[in-house]
Design a protein around this motif. Structure first.
Motif, PDB file in Angstrom:
ATOM      1  N   THR A   9       0.841  -1.199   0.000  1.00 37.73           N
ATOM      2  CA  THR A   9       0.000   0.000   0.000  1.00 37.73           C
ATOM      3  C   THR A   9       0.871   1.241   0.000  1.00 37.73           C
ATOM      4  N   SER A  10       0.286   2.305  -0.456  1.00 41.94           N
ATOM      5  CA  SER A  10       0.969   3.585  -0.460  1.00 41.94           C
ATOM      6  C   SER A  10      -0.057   4.697  -0.370  1.00 41.94           C
ATOM      7  N   THR A  11       0.201   5.673   0.491  1.00 41.77           N
ATOM      8  CA  THR A  11      -0.633   6.866   0.578  1.00 41.77           C
ATOM      9  C   THR A  11       0.176   8.052   0.085  1.00 41.77           C
ATOM     10  N   PHE A  12      -0.336   8.743  -0.885  1.00 42.95           N
ATOM     11  CA  PHE A  12       0.373   9.882  -1.462  1.00 42.95           C
ATOM     12  C   PHE A  12      -0.591  11.044  -1.663  1.00 42.95           C
ATOM     13  N   THR A  13      -0.038  12.209  -1.944  1.00 37.22           N
ATOM     14  CA  THR A  13      -0.834  13.424  -2.129  1.00 37.22           C
ATOM     15  C   THR A  13      -0.481  14.068  -3.458  1.00 37.22           C
ATOM     16  N   THR A  14      -1.498  14.515  -4.160  1.00 38.12           N
ATOM     17  CA  THR A  14      -1.260  15.180  -5.438  1.00 38.12           C
ATOM     18  C   THR A  14      -0.911  16.655  -5.228  1.00 38.12           C
ATOM     19  N   MET A  15      -0.315  17.238  -6.220  1.00 44.45           N
ATOM     20  CA  MET A  15       0.132  18.627  -6.175  1.00 44.45           C
ATOM     21  C   MET A  15      -1.029  19.604  -6.313  1.00 44.45           C
ATOM     22  N   ALA A  16      -0.762  20.858  -5.982  1.00 37.41           N
ATOM     23  CA  ALA A  16      -1.720  21.920  -6.252  1.00 37.41           C
ATOM     24  C   ALA A  16      -1.783  22.169  -7.752  1.00 37.41           C
ATOM     25  N   LYS A  17      -2.842  22.780  -8.197  1.00 39.96           N
ATOM     26  CA  LYS A  17      -2.996  23.043  -9.623  1.00 39.96           C
ATOM     27  C   LYS A  17      -1.893  23.977 -10.094  1.00 39.96           C
ATOM     28  N   PRO A  18      -1.148  23.586 -11.118  1.00 40.13           N
ATOM     29  CA  PRO A  18      -0.050  24.429 -11.600  1.00 40.13           C
ATOM     30  C   PRO A  18      -0.573  25.644 -12.361  1.00 40.13           C
ATOM     31  N   LYS A  19       0.283  26.639 -12.469  1.00 37.59           N
ATOM     32  CA  LYS A  19      -0.099  27.864 -13.178  1.00 37.59           C
ATOM     33  C   LYS A  19       0.287  27.823 -14.654  1.00 37.59           C
ATOM     34  N   SER A  20       1.362  27.122 -14.965  1.00 37.86           N
ATOM     35  CA  SER A  20       1.851  27.111 -16.339  1.00 37.86           C
ATOM     36  C   SER A  20       1.384  25.851 -17.045  1.00 37.86           C
ATOM     37  N   MET A  21       0.495  26.005 -18.012  1.00 39.18           N
ATOM     38  CA  MET A  21      -0.094  24.858 -18.688  1.00 39.18           C
ATOM     39  C   MET A  21      -0.015  24.993 -20.197  1.00 39.18           C
ATOM     40  N   ILE A  22      -0.091  23.857 -20.864  1.00 38.29           N
ATOM     41  CA  ILE A  22      -0.284  23.869 -22.310  1.00 38.29           C
ATOM     42  C   ILE A  22      -1.776  23.749 -22.590  1.00 38.29           C
ATOM     43  N   SER A  23      -2.210  24.331 -23.683  1.00 37.94           N
ATOM     44  CA  SER A  23      -3.584  24.170 -24.144  1.00 37.94           C
ATOM     45  C   SER A  23      -3.613  23.042 -25.163  1.00 37.94           C
ATOM     46  N   SER A  24      -4.729  22.374 -25.259  1.00 34.57           N
ATOM     47  CA  SER A  24      -4.852  21.268 -26.203  1.00 34.57           C
ATOM     48  C   SER A  24      -6.229  21.274 -26.831  1.00 34.57           C
TER      49      SER A  24
END
Length: 420
Positions: free
Chosen positions: A142-157
């Motif tokens: 098992t593993s418990t992890f946390t995701t990052m905050a929403k980043p500011k620099s993104m690519i559009s698709s």
């Protein structure tokens, strides 16, 4: 024929509500379920994950990735495991801190388990992986992890495919990125672009435009009646330039009957085939020598029953005009169309007088317009120039052997199989 400019069209694609800008001749998110990708050779690994499977505590542990306690993980994170001494993974479960189970599926090569939708930003998850060691002993980790905050620099698709629409047999899966995907990132991105076809057909991806576009197609035109189920799973995916994918794009669409157009400059005729049978031969006028039509296999990208071709900003005074047009069907970003041209009916079949478009009579323009779908292919041969790669959806203007060279991942003979 107008200049080859795509900025406006790119912005439309990124909004995913594309209204393809007319420059003139001469000028719907659905489910994320089971997907098959066309980017790499199929694996022969672990079976698909059994969601929520109940297991007894194994005697030995396995190592889960992300590691227990890991923080700031991308929302595109996949779950993988290492089994000491070898073995196979039998199930993966992933749950958020509130106990909500996350759907997902194992890659066919057993390398990882892919959530069926992006994880949430700034959220804690617990992954439980069970498997069987090389000697048949049960294993669990098992593993418990946390995701990052929403980043500011993104690519559009953008994805030029919409839910519940029916397309022609030449419709490639077309994905756009702004800015483009760096070359070093394309293999990783391609692994996250999943295409499932029913009935199954192999395929491959091809990158163009410095990574701003990628096309997916099969060795031959799609079989009539095919369902295309597409997920471009890039939300939160980190790139080497410090940017992250903005969203997942999904679409489920149909391929209709086969409707294929062929134009020969030598005869100045178009032959039209439906489901393999010749249904019509009609005269055409192509681009004159100073503004030739592009040879190659193109597809209908957009249809306008009535529009205006406006090239008054062309630097060449001889190419400036504003004209009302009926039954226009776009073939290139640069402004080549099939359209009705009553002014050239007297020379159609004998002389090329257009600014690059395929001119047909008013009656034949109406007939074609009523028959065609977006994605129907047209092959033009014998003109003074080849279509430029990416000037339209040019996936079929390359042979299969040429096309697969544009993949960021190896493509086996005949095309790639499923990833998931």
């Amino acid at each position: 024929m107008g200049r080859f400019t795509r900025a406006g069209a790119m912005l439309g694609a990124l909004a995913l509500v594309t209204s393809l800008a007319l420059t003139g001749c001469g000028d719907d998110q659905k489910k994320a379920a089971e997907f098959v990708g066309g980017g790499a050779a199929p694996g022969t690994g672990a079976p698909a994950a059994a969601q929520g499977a109940e297991t007894s505590a194994p005697a030995e542990s396995l190592t889960v990735s992300p590691a227990d306690g890991a923080k700031n993980k991308p929302v595109s994170t996949e779950i993988s495991a290492k089994l000491p001494g070898g073995g196979t993974v039998s199930s993966v479960t992933l749950a958020s801190a509130d106990g909500k189970q996350i759907a997902g599926r194992m890659r066919l090569d057993g390398s990882s388990w892919v959530p069926s939708a992006p994880l949430k930003y700034g959220t804690e998850y617990t992954a439980t992986v069970t498997g069987t060691g090389a000697g048949g002993e049960p294993r669990q980790g098992t593993s418990t992890f946390t995701t990052m905050a929403k980043p500011k620099s993104m690519i559009s698709s953008g994805l030029y495919l919409f839910d519940d629409k029916t397309y022609g047999v030449g419709m490639p899966v077309v994905v756009e990125f702004h800015p483009g995907i760096p070359k070093k990132d394309r293999a990783a991105v391609q692994k996250r672009m999943f295409v499932k076809t029913d009935p199954p057909q192999p395929g491959a991806w091809h990158w163009v435009y410095n990574g701003t576009q990628a096309y997916y197609r099969a060795p031959e035109y799609w079989k009539p009646g095919t369902t295309l189920d597409v997920r471009i799973a890039l939300a939160g995916m980190p790139l080497s330039n410090g940017r992250y994918g903005n969203v997942d794009r999904t679409a489920t669409a149909k391929i209709g009957r086969s409707f294929v157009m062929k134009v020969d400059n030598n005869t100045k005729k178009m032959t039209v085939y439906q489901d393999g049978e010749l249904v019509r031969t009609l005269p055409v006028s192509l681009g004159k020598k100073s503004t030739p039509s592009s040879s190659g296999t193109l597809v209908v990208m957009e249809k306008k029953e009535k529009t205006v071709f406006d090239t008054m900003d062309d630097p060449d005074p001889d190419n400036r005009y504003r004209t009302d047009i009926d039954f226009a069907q776009r073939l290139t970003w640069g402004g080549e169309y099939i359209h009705a041209a009553p002014w050239s009916e007297g020379v159609q079949g004998r002389q090329n007088v257009s600014h690059g478009c395929v001119n047909v009579s008013m009656a034949m323009g109406r007939w074609l317009f009523e028959q065609t779908k977006i994605g129907d292919p047209i092959t033009i041969k014998g003109t003074e120039r080849r279509v430029a790669p990416g000037n339209g959806w040019t996936a079929w203007s390359l042979s299969w052997s040429e096309f697969v060279k544009g993949s960021a991942l190896p493509v086996p003979d005949g095309g790639s199989g499923p990833l998931l």
